[in-house]
Design an enzyme around this catalytic site. Structure first.
Site, PDB file in Angstrom:
ATOM      1  N   LYS A   1      -5.596  -3.301   4.350  1.00  0.00           N
ATOM      2  CA  LYS A   1      -4.424  -3.367   3.478  1.00  0.00           C
ATOM      3  C   LYS A   1      -4.849  -3.472   2.023  1.00  0.00           C
ATOM      4  CE  LYS A   1      -2.915  -7.012   5.643  1.00  0.00           C
ATOM      5  NZ  LYS A   1      -2.098  -8.138   6.159  1.00  0.00           N
TER       6      LYS A   1
ATOM      7  N   THR B   1       6.391 -11.176  -2.818  1.00  0.00           N
ATOM      8  CA  THR B   1       5.706 -10.542  -1.690  1.00  0.00           C
ATOM      9  C   THR B   1       5.446 -11.530  -0.559  1.00  0.00           C
ATOM     10  OG1 THR B   1       3.565 -10.966  -2.765  1.00  0.00           O
ATOM     11  CG2 THR B   1       4.600  -8.821  -3.170  1.00  0.00           C
TER      12      THR B   1
ATOM     13  N   GLY C   1       5.324 -13.184   2.761  1.00  0.00           N
ATOM     14  CA  GLY C   1       5.525 -12.733   4.129  1.00  0.00           C
ATOM     15  C   GLY C   1       5.174 -11.288   4.400  1.00  0.00           C
ATOM     16  N   THR C   2       4.500 -10.606   3.471  1.00  0.00           N
ATOM     17  CA  THR C   2       4.198  -9.191   3.703  1.00  0.00           C
ATOM     18  C   THR C   2       3.236  -9.003   4.873  1.00  0.00           C
ATOM     19  OG1 THR C   2       2.515  -9.348   1.963  1.00  0.00           O
ATOM     20  CG2 THR C   2       4.638  -8.406   1.357  1.00  0.00           C
ATOM     21  N   GLY C   3       2.259  -9.917   5.016  1.00  0.00           N
ATOM     22  CA  GLY C   3       1.312  -9.792   6.122  1.00  0.00           C
ATOM     23  C   GLY C   3       1.981  -9.933   7.475  1.00  0.00           C
ATOM     24  N   CYS C   4       2.855 -10.939   7.595  1.00  0.00           N
ATOM     25  CA  CYS C   4       3.606 -11.129   8.843  1.00  0.00           C
ATOM     26  C   CYS C   4       4.463  -9.904   9.136  1.00  0.00           C
ATOM     27  CB  CYS C   4       4.519 -12.348   8.728  1.00  0.00           C
ATOM     28  SG  CYS C   4       3.721 -13.876   8.206  1.00  0.00           S
TER      29      CYS C   4
END
Length: 519
Positions: free
Chosen positions: A182, A215, A217-220
């Site tokens: 990412k 941003t 919570g973008t990974g979740c």
């Protein structure tokens, strides 16, 4: 074990911690799963007291209760994919690992919650080692951020996407697990994502960077949406998830959740598609009162109207629809060169069909035009439409092996049927107003996109054609012809012409945007 029957709507289980403000953890996972087309379920590993400013406290329920939650799901529901989020400690990791060994699932996407965005390590040494082992034993795909990828690969955080992809390849080979690399945590350049597989196969989804602090919570969200799309169509999972997440981040600032690093807008795509599917009739602008007099500022065209009547058309319809067109996901991605090739190919195939039928509408106007000058102009325009279809569209379609016999979409068919019937059956002034947006709005979009055009732009040929001087000169001729037609028309004809122009403006917006609705 009984044979697994694929679910029409896949059942996706999130095993993760919570976020009471809804931006991360299982709350974000459930939103993302629903947005991606799955049915979301969740098993809670930790109860986390957090908000947009950070974590305040964590409560980990007993392992017996964690297993009871897992039993409740697996005893009753076929699980098509699992997203693993916050496991927290070695004990919880072992509980989930043992359970998945006894209850295997075909797709397991692991978001290795190991390192905070700040760079702080979130796990103890034994917990990190347990997570590494978990990934090797169970993961189909792992989705680390840049610092987490460095921990997994045993190196320093990458500075570029290319460097991160090399780390991802090394870890994929060592672990036997696919890695989503990412680019969002990189400081410069695009925020693109890459899927690297053991053996070196690499797929890249180009994503422009968004300037926002929101941003959380973008990974979740990426990992749970990706797990869902893997269960639906693994070949397009990275591209779909990256496009959806970019849209959610791009509109995060429109939310009003918290005063820290706010969440992304998980539902923006769903609301956009719902609006596109609305059967609410299109209307002329409510702000319009009379030519050159409005109750709100008019966004001025780059190509001026030819007189008061075409100015009237702009204020009644184009001034409202044109900004919406310019801000559509398709046009924004076309502008920065990140539009997926499949979407552009879909657009060009539809445009080729459109231009063939559009030329018929222009030919009908040529027959009806009251003077020789306009007869010649509309006839020449009909010829140019066919030439454009031949020169630009066929060359791209052939070069990229696109199926040229793809039938027209509902939007394309509705648009061309409206134009051809109006040009053939309505009064000349009404038909002329109906075909004008394909000149005027196309040029407005083209001229704005041309500001980002360069020789290396993947869609340079299209941007050069519709932002170029030749097409702009043609637009001015069209404006003059429509202005003359309206000046000689009755009030009733002008009212009907404004309505026809308005419908065509909305169809132009839909014609561009439809390529983003193919999945």
């Amino acid at each position: 074990m009984a044979e697994r029957t694929p679910s029409a709507i896949p059942n996706i289980l999130s095993i993760a911690g919570t976020d009471p403000t809804g931006g991360a953890g299982i709350q974000a996972d459930l939103k993302s799963i629903a947005a991606a087309g799955g049915y979301g379920m969740c098993v809670v590993t930790s109860l986390v007291a957090q908000n947009t400013h950070g974590v305040r406290d964590i409560h980990t329920p007993p392992q017996e209760f964690l297993k009871a939650q897992l039993d409740a799901v697996f005893d009753d529901v076929q699980v098509d994919a699992v997203k693993i989020g916050m496991l927290g400690d070695a004990t919880t990791t072992k509980t989930v690992s043992d359970y998945l060994t006894e209850h295997p699932v075909p797709i397991v996407v692991v978001d290795p919650v190991m390192v905070a965005t700040s760079g702080d390590r979130l796990l103890t040494g034994d917990a990190e080692e347990a997570l590494r082992q978990f990934v090797k034993e169970h993961a189909t795909v792992v989705t680390p951020n840049i610092p987490e990828l460095a921990v997994l690969a045993g190196t320093q955080p990458a500075d570029t996407l290319e460097e991160a992809m090399e780390q991802g390849r090394a870890y994929a080979d060592a672990s036997g697990v696919k890695v989503v690399v990412k680019g969002g945590h990189l400081r410069e350049g695009m925020a693109s994502n890459a899927l690297v597989s053991p053996g070196g196969d690499t797929e890249v989804a180009e994503v422009p960077r968004v300037d926002t602090k929101n941003t959380h919570g973008t990974g979740c969200s990426l990992s749970s949406a990706f797990a869902t799309r893997m269960a639906i169509d693994p070949d397009t999972a990275l591209a779909w998830t990256s496009s959806w997440l970019h849209e959610a981040i791009a509109h995060a600032d429109d939310l009003n959740v918290g005063t820290g690093h706010g969440p992304i807008d998980h539902s923006h795509r769903a609301r956009r598609l719902a609006a596109a599917g609305s059967t609410q009739p299109w209307k002329l602008s409510d702000d319009w009162t009379a030519p050159n007099t409005t109750s709100s500022p008019i966004l001025e065209p780059k190509i001026e109207a030819a007189g008061p009547f075409t100015r009237d058309l702009w204020e009644k319809a184009a001034a409202k629809v044109w900004p919406e067109t310019l801000d559509s996901p398709f046009i924004r991605a076309l502008r920065d060169g990140t539009l997926p090739r499949e979407q552009f190919s879909f657009y060009l195939v539809q445009d080729a069909y459109y231009l063939r039928e559009y030329s018929r509408a222009l030919a009908s106007l040529s027959v009806k035009a009251p003077d020789a000058e306009d007869q010649v102009w509309w006839s020449q325009s009909a010829t140019v439409a066919i030439e454009a279809e031949s020169d630009l569209h066929r060359s791209w379609i052939s070069a990229h092996e696109v199926a040229a016999d793809t039938p027209p979409s509902p939007v394309t068919l509705g648009y061309v049927n409206m134009l051809t019937s109006t040009a053939a059956l309505a009064d000349y002034a009404i038909g002329a107003a109906a075909v004008l947006p394909c000149f005027w709005l196309y040029a407005e979009v083209g001229m704005h996109l041309a500001e980002n055009n360069h020789d290396a732009h993947p869609y340079n040929a299209w941007l050069s054609m519709y932002g170029g001087d030749d097409f702009v000169d043609g637009v001015r001729m069209a404006l003059q012809s429509v202005e003359k037609a309206l000046s000689n028309a009755s009030e009733e004809q002008r009212a009907k012409a404004a309505e026809a122009f308005m419908y065509a403006c909305y169809y132009e917006r839909e014609f561009f945007d439809q390529a983003t609705r193919t999945q």
